[in-house]
Design a protein around this motif. Structure first.
Motif, PDB file in Angstrom:
ATOM      1  N   ALA A   6       0.843  -1.194   0.000  1.00 29.68           N
ATOM      2  CA  ALA A   6       0.000   0.000   0.000  1.00 29.68           C
ATOM      3  C   ALA A   6       0.880   1.246   0.000  1.00 29.68           C
ATOM      4  O   ALA A   6       1.837   1.344   0.767  1.00 29.68           O
ATOM      5  N   ALA A   8       0.695   5.566  -0.086  1.00 29.68           N
ATOM      6  CA  ALA A   8      -0.062   6.811   0.011  1.00 29.68           C
ATOM      7  C   ALA A   8       0.931   7.959  -0.054  1.00 29.68           C
ATOM      8  O   ALA A   8       1.888   8.004   0.719  1.00 29.68           O
ATOM      9  N   THR A  10       1.451  12.387  -1.067  1.00 29.15           N
ATOM     10  CA  THR A  10       0.806  13.679  -1.271  1.00 29.15           C
ATOM     11  C   THR A  10       1.371  14.313  -2.526  1.00 29.15           C
ATOM     12  O   THR A  10       2.586  14.498  -2.655  1.00 29.15           O
ATOM     13  N   VAL A  16      -3.774  13.737  -1.854  1.00 26.64           N
ATOM     14  CA  VAL A  16      -3.318  12.437  -1.379  1.00 26.64           C
ATOM     15  C   VAL A  16      -3.667  11.372  -2.414  1.00 26.64           C
ATOM     16  O   VAL A  16      -4.822  11.239  -2.826  1.00 26.64           O
ATOM     17  N   SER A  18      -3.609   7.329  -3.341  1.00 28.50           N
ATOM     18  CA  SER A  18      -3.589   6.026  -2.684  1.00 28.50           C
ATOM     19  C   SER A  18      -3.602   4.936  -3.748  1.00 28.50           C
ATOM     20  O   SER A  18      -4.462   4.937  -4.630  1.00 28.50           O
ATOM     21  N   TYR A  19      -2.633   4.026  -3.648  1.00 28.17           N
ATOM     22  CA  TYR A  19      -2.636   2.911  -4.578  1.00 28.17           C
ATOM     23  C   TYR A  19      -1.992   1.684  -3.951  1.00 28.17           C
ATOM     24  O   TYR A  19      -1.294   1.769  -2.939  1.00 28.17           O
ATOM     25  N   LEU A  20      -2.279   0.537  -4.561  1.00 27.68           N
ATOM     26  CA  LEU A  20      -1.749  -0.750  -4.123  1.00 27.68           C
ATOM     27  C   LEU A  20      -0.903  -1.333  -5.241  1.00 27.68           C
ATOM     28  O   LEU A  20      -1.328  -1.361  -6.405  1.00 27.68           O
ATOM     29  N   ASP A  30      -6.816   4.174  -6.421  1.00 30.58           N
ATOM     30  CA  ASP A  30      -8.108   4.660  -5.945  1.00 30.58           C
ATOM     31  C   ASP A  30      -8.467   5.920  -6.730  1.00 30.58           C
ATOM     32  O   ASP A  30      -7.752   6.912  -6.677  1.00 30.58           O
ATOM     33  N   PRO A  36     -13.411   6.378  -0.301  1.00 33.44           N
ATOM     34  CA  PRO A  36     -12.177   5.592  -0.464  1.00 33.44           C
ATOM     35  C   PRO A  36     -12.483   4.124  -0.731  1.00 33.44           C
ATOM     36  O   PRO A  36     -13.430   3.555  -0.177  1.00 33.44           O
ATOM     37  N   GLN A  37     -11.679   3.512  -1.583  1.00 34.31           N
ATOM     38  CA  GLN A  37     -11.764   2.096  -1.928  1.00 34.31           C
ATOM     39  C   GLN A  37     -13.143   1.714  -2.468  1.00 34.31           C
ATOM     40  O   GLN A  37     -13.679   0.639  -2.176  1.00 34.31           O
TER      41      GLN A  37
END
Length: 331
Positions: A6, A8, A10, A16, A18-20, A30, A36-37
């Motif tokens: 994961a 995160a 900025t 922000v 967010s990615y996996l 995302d 979120p998600q």
């Protein structure tokens, strides 16, 4: 399978991000839609070249470009933008994104290509379902994609990503303009909405929890079950869902999705066409999902489950009514 990494960060433009990161160069980004998600874009990187599968809305573009930059890739490195279907939470941002990707071609089901070139009817359809204000707020103004940059992907169409084969399969059931993408390298499908929705908040000791979606206006239960069965024939090790990310217990989830599709049909027949049909369909779906979530081991409070599934229940009820009316008229 390995657990994802994961990330995160900025970003000055996107805020922000967010990615996996998964194995085989796959990332779930995302898109920031709704919560979120909830909705994802998937990025595949192979030998320094990239492809996006589903892109979110116009509001998602800065996030996708931000993750690309964070991975050390330029917009020029993106060769393909593939949309599983043209619903706006999957493809609404395609035109705006393509303006930043000079080398990319947009890959889309033949039934959806004209809507990417001229999104007028797409906007009108979404407005009929969601209302004009919601469409403006949630999706922004859709940008047409030049016809010369659109690639129609019929059954078996091969996308070549730096020598990595991504095969497009015609997978109706959720929409007639739906394709799923088989990635033999990862032994995984990118499924859009054909393999249902699986929100991570519902994960339990049994694994993922998934529900089908009958969002208006082209839900076809038998076609959806056939598409699910067809994907299982490839012996996939994972499915990457736009809502949301990777699930791995594929055979169990497929069986549970088909059971629920049958339950959708039974509910529609049981309700029929009374004046309060929409409310009765919503109540039936609420009961079905709550019961199955509890059986799955979900420990969320009932109010939270209903909050997370409220939009899906609303849209599923609309789609079931439309399907029932078409089915009854054809009978």
């Amino acid at each position: 399978m390995n657990h994802p990494t994961a990330v995160a960060i900025t970003d000055a433009d996107a805020g922000v991000l967010s990615y996996l990161d998964f194995e085989h160069g796959i990332s779930t980004i995302d898109t920031g839609f709704e919560r979120p998600q909830f909705a994802a874009s998937h990025l595949i990187v192979e030998h320094g070249r990239a492809a996006f599968i589903d892109v979110g809305t116009n509001h998602s573009v800065s996030a996708l470009l931000g993750v690309l930059a964070h991975k050390g890739l330029t917009p020029e490195a993106v060769d393909h933008v593939i949309v599983t279907h043209v619903h706006l939470d999957h493809a609404g941002g395609a035109g705006a994104l393509m303006q930043h990707l000079p080398n990319a071609r947009l890959v889309v089901h033949p039934r959806g290509a004209r809507h990417m070139i001229d999104p007028t009817a797409l906007v009108a359809g979404a407005t009929a379902v969601y209302g004009a204000e919601t469409v403006r707020r949630s999706y922004g103004e859709l940008v047409p994609v030049p016809a010369a940059r659109v690639v129609e992907a019929p059954e078996g169409h091969l996308v070549d990503l730096a020598g990595r084969a991504l095969v497009c399969l015609d997978t109706p059931g959720h929409a007639r303009h739906h394709l799923c993408v088989w990635d033999a390298r990862a032994r995984a499908f990118f499924t859009g909405d054909t393999f249902g929705l699986s929100y991570r908040e519902f994960d339990s000791a049994r694994g993922a929890f998934a529900i089908p979606t009958s969002t208006p206006v082209q839900f076809e239960p038998e076609a959806m079950k056939a598409s699910i069965a067809r994907m299982l024939g490839y012996d996939p090790q994972a499915m990457f869902l736009t809502h949301y990310s990777r699930v791995t217990d594929v055979a169990r989830l497929a069986a549970e999705l088909c059971e629920q599709i049958d339950a959708f049909v039974a509910l529609a027949y049981a309700v029929g066409t009374p004046p309060d049909r929409h409310e009765k369909l919503m109540a039936g779906l609420d009961e079905l999902f709550l019961r199955r979530a509890r059986a799955h081991g979900c420990t969320l409070e009932t109010a939270r489950i209903r909050e997370l599934l409220a939009l899906d229940i609303e849209l599923d009820a609309q789609g079931l009514a439309i399907w029932f009316d078409k089915h009854a008229a054809a009978a």
